[in-house]
Scaffold this motif. Structure first.
Motif, PDB file in Angstrom:
ATOM      1  N   VAL A 156      11.877  -2.439   2.653  1.00 58.55           N
ATOM      2  CA  VAL A 156      11.264  -1.024   3.245  1.00 58.55           C
ATOM      3  C   VAL A 156       9.545  -1.116   2.805  1.00 58.55           C
ATOM      4  O   VAL A 156       8.406  -1.224   3.370  1.00 58.55           O
ATOM      5  N   LEU A 157       9.260  -1.149   1.878  1.00 56.98           N
ATOM      6  CA  LEU A 157       8.190  -1.506   0.805  1.00 56.98           C
ATOM      7  C   LEU A 157       7.488  -2.131   1.032  1.00 56.98           C
ATOM      8  O   LEU A 157       6.168  -1.980   1.182  1.00 56.98           O
ATOM      9  N   LYS A 158       8.040  -2.983   0.499  1.00 57.64           N
ATOM     10  CA  LYS A 158       7.150  -4.612   0.584  1.00 57.64           C
ATOM     11  C   LYS A 158       6.525  -4.332   2.153  1.00 57.64           C
ATOM     12  O   LYS A 158       5.310  -4.866   2.612  1.00 57.64           O
ATOM     13  N   ALA A 159       7.125  -3.915   3.893  1.00 59.15           N
ATOM     14  CA  ALA A 159       6.858  -3.741   4.928  1.00 59.15           C
ATOM     15  C   ALA A 159       5.530  -3.390   4.991  1.00 59.15           C
ATOM     16  O   ALA A 159       4.962  -2.876   6.280  1.00 59.15           O
ATOM     17  N   GLN A 160       6.352  -2.237   4.133  1.00 58.11           N
ATOM     18  CA  GLN A 160       4.169  -0.943   4.365  1.00 58.11           C
ATOM     19  C   GLN A 160       3.026  -1.706   3.483  1.00 58.11           C
ATOM     20  O   GLN A 160       2.568  -0.142   3.156  1.00 58.11           O
ATOM     21  N   GLY A 161       3.475  -2.250   2.640  1.00 58.01           N
ATOM     22  CA  GLY A 161       2.038  -2.581   1.633  1.00 58.01           C
ATOM     23  C   GLY A 161       2.360  -1.826   0.470  1.00 58.01           C
ATOM     24  O   GLY A 161       1.372  -1.536  -0.153  1.00 58.01           O
ATOM     25  N   LYS A 162       3.537  -0.844   0.361  1.00 59.31           N
ATOM     26  CA  LYS A 162       3.861   0.364  -1.066  1.00 59.31           C
ATOM     27  C   LYS A 162       4.704  -0.757  -1.933  1.00 59.31           C
ATOM     28  O   LYS A 162       5.003   0.553  -2.744  1.00 59.31           O
ATOM     29  N   TRP A 163       4.840  -1.757  -2.331  1.00 56.66           N
ATOM     30  CA  TRP A 163       5.840  -1.989  -3.458  1.00 56.66           C
ATOM     31  C   TRP A 163       4.639  -2.327  -4.223  1.00 56.66           C
ATOM     32  O   TRP A 163       3.858  -3.753  -4.744  1.00 56.66           O
ATOM     33  N   THR A 164       4.099  -1.444  -4.739  1.00 56.70           N
ATOM     34  CA  THR A 164       3.896  -1.572  -5.971  1.00 56.70           C
ATOM     35  C   THR A 164       3.784  -0.681  -7.687  1.00 56.70           C
ATOM     36  O   THR A 164       4.141   0.481  -7.067  1.00 56.70           O
ATOM     37  N   PHE A 165       3.542  -0.838  -8.211  1.00 52.51           N
ATOM     38  CA  PHE A 165       3.674  -0.115  -9.298  1.00 52.51           C
ATOM     39  C   PHE A 165       2.527   0.257 -10.841  1.00 52.51           C
ATOM     40  O   PHE A 165       1.712  -0.878 -10.724  1.00 52.51           O
ATOM     41  N   ASP A 166       2.586   1.470 -10.368  1.00 51.33           N
ATOM     42  CA  ASP A 166       1.555   2.147 -11.088  1.00 51.33           C
ATOM     43  C   ASP A 166       2.814   2.656 -12.461  1.00 51.33           C
ATOM     44  O   ASP A 166       3.214   3.654 -12.832  1.00 51.33           O
ATOM     45  N   ALA A 167       2.237   2.311 -13.553  1.00 52.70           N
ATOM     46  CA  ALA A 167       2.744   2.643 -14.588  1.00 52.70           C
ATOM     47  C   ALA A 167       2.267   4.220 -14.937  1.00 52.70           C
ATOM     48  O   ALA A 167       3.516   4.403 -15.247  1.00 52.70           O
ATOM     49  N   ALA A 168       0.873   4.303 -15.384  1.00 54.24           N
ATOM     50  CA  ALA A 168       1.061   5.781 -15.561  1.00 54.24           C
ATOM     51  C   ALA A 168       1.463   6.825 -14.531  1.00 54.24           C
ATOM     52  O   ALA A 168       2.017   7.569 -14.940  1.00 54.24           O
TER      53      ALA A 168
END
Length: 175
Positions: A156-168
């Motif tokens: 789901v997150l990849k399909a929405q372009g949201k599979w990104t990690f923000d360490a902060a």
């Protein structure tokens, strides 16, 4: 069937989905479960991206509340001793201003058939019972407790372009 790109929330059973179905009972009657760290990380990613997440389980244990609070879930979104899971799914949707079509539900056994049929996207682990597989839109390649949750959330997150990690952000939310 709702497409992964249109999913706005997740709802999960626990036993057989987050776990392999095994439950250990300690001497005091507390039920203990083993969760896959990668599955749980995916839930944290969804939380970081603002997805409401529900746990709808027939089980009940103090350890459930403890585990899912560490993943960023609100206590009121953890439904334990759920006997009519469709009612709890509807309550979750109402409280978050969602329709059932906005939700991906993941379940593995007969009590999950109702919410799987109600949800916009129904997914089950590879080792789900046949009655569940028959009503699911997607059968994961992964069994319960061994990557099924990660597979679903990542899809789901990849399909929405949201599979990104923000360490902060991760550190801010989860310490």
């Amino acid at each position: 069937m709702t497409e992964p790109k249109d999913i706005k929330a997740f709802a999960f059973d626990i036993d057989g989905v987050f776990t392999n179905g095994g439950v250990l009972c300690d001497i005091n009657g507390e039920l203990l479960r083993t969760y896959d760290a990668k599955d749980c990380f995916a839930v944290r990613m969804a939380t970081m991206m603002g997805f409401p997440i529900a746990i709808i389980t027939g089980g009940s244990s103090t350890s459930i509340n403890v585990r899912f609070s560490t993943l960023g879930l609100n206590k009121e979104d953890v439904y334990m001793k759920s006997r009519i899971k469709t009612e709890d799914l509807q309550d979750f949707c109402t409280r978050h201003g969602l329709s059932a079509a906005d939700v991906m539900f993941i379940g593995d056994d007969i009590p999950d058939v109702g919410p799987l049929m109600m949800a916009g996207l129904a997914l089950c682990p590879a080792d789900a019972v046949p009655e569940v597989k028959a009503v699911c839109d997607i059968v994961s390649d992964y069994p319960g407790g061994k990557g099924c949750i990660r597979n679903a959330v990542e899809m789901v997150l990849k399909a929405q372009g949201k599979w990104t990690f923000d360490a902060a952000m991760y550190k801010k939310l989860f310490g």
